[in-house]
Design a protein around this motif. Structure first.
Motif: not given
Length: 319
Positions: A113-116, A217-220, A268-272
Motif C-alpha cells: 500500500w502506498l500508503n495504507n 523532501l519527497t521520499v519513496v 516508525a509510521f510504516g510509510l512507503h
C-alpha cells in the motif's frame, strides 16, 4: 495482476503514475470509492472453507477482482455519494456502513500500500508526528499546544524576537458560518495579537525560525528527492502556499543526519511514501515543520519524472 489506484475523478498527479505504469505494460485499475454504492456493486464472501475474502466490485465499464490486486496507490478518493432522495440521517448511516464495508474489505488486501490510509491518519496527526520526529533525531521548532491564552502569550513572549508561527493543527481548511471552505494559512503573531478566544479550542504556536529557504523532501521507499524552495514574496515568506507564482526550485542533496532521521521516522509510521517540509536556517540546519504522508509532489519540474518513476517502481514491484 493489477495495480489499484484509489482516487477521485480529477487527479492529474495520479495520472502521471498511471501513464508511467501503462507505458511499462502494467495493468492498472483506477477506482474512486466515492462511486460506491451509486455506480459500483460490491460482493465478497468469506467462510470456514474460505479464510480470505473472495469477490470484488462490478462497475458499468470494468470489474475488479480483489484477488488480482498486486498493490494499491491510495491518493485522494472522494466521499461516498448517495441517492438524493435519502434523508440526512439515512445518508449518515449509509456512509458509515459503506466505509466499514468497502473500506474494510479493501483494508484486507494483502499487498503493498502506498500508503495504507490508517497509517496515513496516524502520521498526519501533528502532535504525534512532531514527537516521533524528535525521537528519530530530527530538529523541530519549539512548539506549544494550548487553549490557555495566558500560556500562549507567555510562550510567545519568551521566544527570540517575541513572535511565533501560528499554524492549524488539523486540515488546512475550515468551514465558516455559511458553510464555505477557506484556507487556514500560517500566520506570524506577536504577544498582543493573541486573543482571549484562544480558550475556545486547541491552538498550535511554534518558534519562528528565520529561514534561508525551505525544502520539500519527497521520499519513496527510502529514495529521497529534495528541492530548495526560494521565494521573493513577502506573503510566501510566511507561508509558501499563498503565492506559488513567486517560487523558484533548486534540486539539492539531503544531509546524512537528516536522511537518517527521515528513514527512522517513516519506518516508525510504516510509510512507503511521504512529502516533508523543512525550514533551513541561516546556519544551514534543517527543521522539520510538516509531515504529509499523502502530499503533492509533481510541482517541482526537475523532480516530476524521477518521482513518477520511483512510485511506479514501488507499485510494480521493481527492485
Amino acid at each position: 495482476m493489477t495495480v489499484l489506484v484509489l482516487t477521485g475523478p480529477k487527479d492529474a498527479t495520479a495520472d502521471l503514475v498511471i501513464a508511467e505504469l501503462t507505458g511499462r505494460g502494467v495493468s492498472v485499475h483506477r477506482l474512486d470509492p466515492g462511486e460506491f454504492p451509486e455506480s459500483l456493486v460490491l460482493t465478497a464472501r468469506i467462510g470456514p472453507r474460505r479464510p480470505s475474502w473472495v469477490g470484488g466490485l462490478r462497475g458499468s465499464h470494468r470489474d475488479l477482482d480483489f484477488g488480482r490486486v498486486r498493490s494499491v496507490y491510495y491518493r485522494r478518493p472522494s466521499e461516498h455519494r448517495f441517492h438524493r432522495d435519502m434523508s440526512e440521517r439515512d445518508v449518515q448511516w449509509a456512509a458509515a456502513e459503506a466505509r466499514a464495508g468497502l473500506g474494510g474489505l479493501l483494508a484486507t488486501l494483502d499487498c503493498t500500500w502506498l500508503n495504507n490510509p490508517r497509517k496515513n491518519a496516524v502520521a498526519s496527526t501533528k502532535p504525534v508526528a512532531l514527537a516521533t520526529a524528535a525521537r528519530c533525531g530530527l530538529s523541530i521548532p519549539e512548539t506549544l499546544i494550548t487553549n490557555d491564552p495566558d500560556e500562549a502569550r507567555a510562550f510567545v513572549g519568551n521566544l527570540s524576537g517575541r513572535v511565533a508561527a501560528y499554524k492549524a493543527l488539523g486540515t488546512q481548511g475550515a468551514s465558516g458560518i455559511d458553510g464555505e471552505a477557506y484556507a487556514l494559512w500560517t500566520n506570524k503573531v506577536g504577544v498582543a495579537e493573541i486573543p482571549d478566544a484562544v480558550r475556545l479550542t486547541a491552538h498550535q504556536f511554534q518558534e519562528w525560525i528565520p529561514k534561508a529557504y525551505e525544502v520539500r523532501l519527497t521520499v519513496v521507499a527510502g529514495r529521497m528527492f529534495a528541492a530548495k524552495i526560494h521565494t521573493s514574496s513577502e506573503a510566501a515568506l510566511i507561508d509558501i502556499r499563498t503565492d506559488y507564482e513567486s517560487h523558484t526550485y533548486e534540486v539539492c542533496e539531503v544531509p546524512c543526519g537528516v536522511a537518517s532521521g527521515v528513514r527512522k521516522l517513516l519506518g516508525a509510521f510504516g510509510l512507503h511514501y511521504a512529502a516533508m517540509d523543512f525550514l533551513v536556517d541561516q546556519a544551514g540546519e534543517w527543521h522539520l515543520i510538516d509531515l504529509n504522508p499523502n502530499g503533492q509532489w509533481a510541482f517541482v519540474p526537475e523532480l516530476r519524472n524521477p518521482i513518477t518513476q520511483a512510485l511506479a517502481d514501488l507499485l510494480e514491484g521493481t527492485p
